[in-house]
Write a protein that holds these residues in place. Structure first.
Motif, PDB file in Angstrom:
ATOM      1  N   GLY A 213      -6.523   7.707  12.369  1.00  0.00           N
ATOM      2  CA  GLY A 213      -6.777   6.293  12.086  1.00  0.00           C
ATOM      3  C   GLY A 213      -5.472   5.648  11.653  1.00  0.00           C
ATOM      4  O   GLY A 213      -5.387   5.003  10.613  1.00  0.00           O
TER       5      GLY A 213
ATOM      6  N   SER B 101      -5.545   7.574   5.882  1.00  0.00           N
ATOM      7  CA  SER B 101      -5.452   6.528   4.874  1.00  0.00           C
ATOM      8  C   SER B 101      -6.442   5.411   5.165  1.00  0.00           C
ATOM      9  O   SER B 101      -6.351   4.742   6.205  1.00  0.00           O
ATOM     10  CB  SER B 101      -4.021   5.975   4.862  1.00  0.00           C
ATOM     11  OG  SER B 101      -3.965   4.822   4.064  1.00  0.00           O
TER      12      SER B 101
ATOM     13  N   HIS C 294      -7.910   7.206  20.361  1.00  0.00           N
ATOM     14  CA  HIS C 294      -8.751   8.397  20.210  1.00  0.00           C
ATOM     15  C   HIS C 294      -9.755   8.128  19.096  1.00  0.00           C
ATOM     16  O   HIS C 294      -9.364   7.727  17.996  1.00  0.00           O
ATOM     17  CB  HIS C 294      -7.843   9.583  19.844  1.00  0.00           C
ATOM     18  CG  HIS C 294      -8.538  10.897  19.795  1.00  0.00           C
ATOM     19  ND1 HIS C 294      -8.687  11.709  20.898  1.00  0.00           N
ATOM     20  CD2 HIS C 294      -9.127  11.558  18.768  1.00  0.00           C
ATOM     21  CE1 HIS C 294      -9.339  12.810  20.550  1.00  0.00           C
ATOM     22  NE2 HIS C 294      -9.621  12.739  19.263  1.00  0.00           N
ATOM     23  N   ASP C 295     -11.029   8.333  19.382  1.00  0.00           N
ATOM     24  CA  ASP C 295     -12.064   8.220  18.349  1.00  0.00           C
ATOM     25  C   ASP C 295     -12.133   9.563  17.635  1.00  0.00           C
ATOM     26  O   ASP C 295     -12.702  10.525  18.158  1.00  0.00           O
ATOM     27  CB  ASP C 295     -13.410   7.858  18.977  1.00  0.00           C
ATOM     28  CG  ASP C 295     -14.506   7.673  17.937  1.00  0.00           C
ATOM     29  OD1 ASP C 295     -14.330   8.148  16.792  1.00  0.00           O
ATOM     30  OD2 ASP C 295     -15.535   7.064  18.263  1.00  0.00           O
ATOM     31  N   VAL C 296     -11.566   9.616  16.451  1.00  0.00           N
ATOM     32  CA  VAL C 296     -11.426  10.911  15.777  1.00  0.00           C
ATOM     33  C   VAL C 296     -12.753  11.449  15.262  1.00  0.00           C
ATOM     34  O   VAL C 296     -12.860  12.623  14.912  1.00  0.00           O
ATOM     35  CB  VAL C 296     -10.386  10.858  14.628  1.00  0.00           C
ATOM     36  CG1 VAL C 296      -9.010  10.486  15.163  1.00  0.00           C
ATOM     37  CG2 VAL C 296     -10.809   9.902  13.514  1.00  0.00           C
TER      38      VAL C 296
ATOM     39  N   ASP D 279      -5.756   6.448  16.893  1.00  0.00           N
ATOM     40  CA  ASP D 279      -6.581   5.344  16.384  1.00  0.00           C
ATOM     41  C   ASP D 279      -7.528   4.900  17.493  1.00  0.00           C
ATOM     42  O   ASP D 279      -7.179   4.933  18.681  1.00  0.00           O
ATOM     43  CB  ASP D 279      -5.700   4.165  15.936  1.00  0.00           C
ATOM     44  CG  ASP D 279      -6.435   3.252  14.962  1.00  0.00           C
ATOM     45  OD1 ASP D 279      -6.155   3.312  13.746  1.00  0.00           O
ATOM     46  OD2 ASP D 279      -7.314   2.487  15.412  1.00  0.00           O
ATOM     47  N   VAL D 280      -8.708   4.459  17.093  1.00  0.00           N
ATOM     48  CA  VAL D 280      -9.719   4.050  18.066  1.00  0.00           C
ATOM     49  C   VAL D 280      -9.460   2.630  18.601  1.00  0.00           C
ATOM     50  O   VAL D 280     -10.018   2.250  19.633  1.00  0.00           O
ATOM     51  CB  VAL D 280     -11.128   4.162  17.416  1.00  0.00           C
ATOM     52  CG1 VAL D 280     -11.382   3.013  16.440  1.00  0.00           C
ATOM     53  CG2 VAL D 280     -12.232   4.264  18.448  1.00  0.00           C
ATOM     54  N   THR D 281      -8.586   1.895  17.922  1.00  0.00           N
ATOM     55  CA  THR D 281      -8.352   0.499  18.302  1.00  0.00           C
ATOM     56  C   THR D 281      -7.083   0.384  19.151  1.00  0.00           C
ATOM     57  O   THR D 281      -5.972   0.635  18.651  1.00  0.00           O
ATOM     58  CB  THR D 281      -8.205  -0.366  17.030  1.00  0.00           C
ATOM     59  OG1 THR D 281      -9.357  -0.165  16.207  1.00  0.00           O
ATOM     60  CG2 THR D 281      -8.070  -1.839  17.376  1.00  0.00           C
TER      61      THR D 281
ATOM     62  N   ARG E 294       0.825  -1.220   0.000  1.00  0.00           N
ATOM     63  CA  ARG E 294       0.000   0.000   0.000  1.00  0.00           C
ATOM     64  C   ARG E 294       0.858   1.269   0.000  1.00  0.00           C
ATOM     65  O   ARG E 294       0.471   2.301  -0.520  1.00  0.00           O
ATOM     66  CB  ARG E 294      -0.958  -0.011   1.198  1.00  0.00           C
ATOM     67  CG  ARG E 294      -2.002  -1.129   1.092  1.00  0.00           C
ATOM     68  CD  ARG E 294      -3.008  -1.116   2.213  1.00  0.00           C
ATOM     69  NE  ARG E 294      -2.412  -1.324   3.516  1.00  0.00           N
ATOM     70  CZ  ARG E 294      -2.466  -0.454   4.512  1.00  0.00           C
ATOM     71  NH1 ARG E 294      -3.098   0.681   4.363  1.00  0.00           N
ATOM     72  NH2 ARG E 294      -1.903  -0.735   5.668  1.00  0.00           N
TER      73      ARG E 294
END
Ligand SMILES: C[S@@+](CC[C@H](N)C(=O)[O-])C[C@H]1O[C@@H](n2cnc3c(N)ncnc32)[C@H](O)[C@@H]1O
Length: 222
Positions: free
Chosen positions: A53, A120, A100-102, A76-78, A26
């Motif tokens: 993310g 991305s 962080h949940d953006v 990133d939320v995970t 990628r």
């Protein structure tokens, strides 16, 4: 609200492994040629860079190899993604990684303080992209860049064939995952991305398509 993970049917660890395995393809030489041509010349010497993310943090790691003086942030939320990023080795100062949940919470940056925001394969899963884009616009410096790299719509046969031939998924897997993920990955056309960016107050400086599945846009505030 369904998460990307629940939509894909993969666990956090499976998604993490997939992101790590597919990273070199990628973000290979064509991506960095584009980046060095169109992003690097516009960046300040010590840019503040925020990856939204950020997944396993590998884009930030590769970026630090090319811009060792950058001040890097990855959200990133995970939690598993953030934990992976934190154990990577960096050429420059290690990024500040945070869970962080953006899409739910404001970015922890002052208005106009960020030189480059990267995102991305994330914006397509955000239910309401316009508030997200408005938040990105808020934190960007007046000449700051937003590098959006995301899925673009393919036809169903092309998408299924791409999973089978490019991702090398097996005969059962490419159909199972393909039908499940088709509506997620084929949400926006290139023209839809143009419209969204314009509607959110961005102008596209340059764009390209390095793979059939994704398009890259470099945008600035209008
Ligand atoms: C397909 S992965 C891409 C990861 C990375 N950007 C890359 O290209 O390797 C999507 C990532 O977005 C994260 N994500 C999804 N929704 C998010 C949200 N609301 N806030 C923060 N991260 C989110 C997921 O946890 C996942 O790591």
């Amino acid at each position: 609200m369904p998460t990307h993970q629940s939509l894909s049917g993969a666990s956090d660890d499976e998604l993490l492994q997939r992101m790590v395995q597919t990273h070199p393809e990628r973000f290979g030489p064509p991506f960095w040629e584009f980046f060095i041509s169109h992003v690097t010349p516009v960046l300040a010497p010590n840019p503040v860079v925020v990856d939204l993310g950020c997944g396993p943090g590998l884009l930030l790691r590769d970026l630090s190899e090319r811009c060792a003086k950058a001040e890097l942030y990855g959200y990133d939320v995970t939690p598993a993604m953030v934990a992976y990023g934190r154990q990577l080795a960096f050429i420059g100062a290690p990024p500040t990684f945070a869970v962080h949940d953006v899409s739910a919470d404001p970015l922890p940056h002052e208005a106009g303080s960020v030189d480059l925001v990267t995102m991305s394969s994330v914006l397509h899963v955000i239910d309401e992209p316009l508030p997200m884009l408005s938040e990105i616009r808020r934190v960007l410096a007046p000449a700051g860049l937003f590098l959006l790299h995301d899925w673009i719509r393919q036809s169903l046969p092309a998408y299924l064939a791409w999973r089978r031939d490019v991702l090398k998924e097996g005969p059962v897997e490419y159909l199972r995952r393909g039908f499940r993920l088709f509506p997620v990955h084929n949400k926006y056309t290139t023209e839809d991305w143009h419209w969204l960016l314009g509607e959110a107050g961005f102008t596209i400086r340059v764009e390209t398509q390095l793979r059939a599945s994704h398009r890259v846009f470099v945008a600035t505030r209008l």
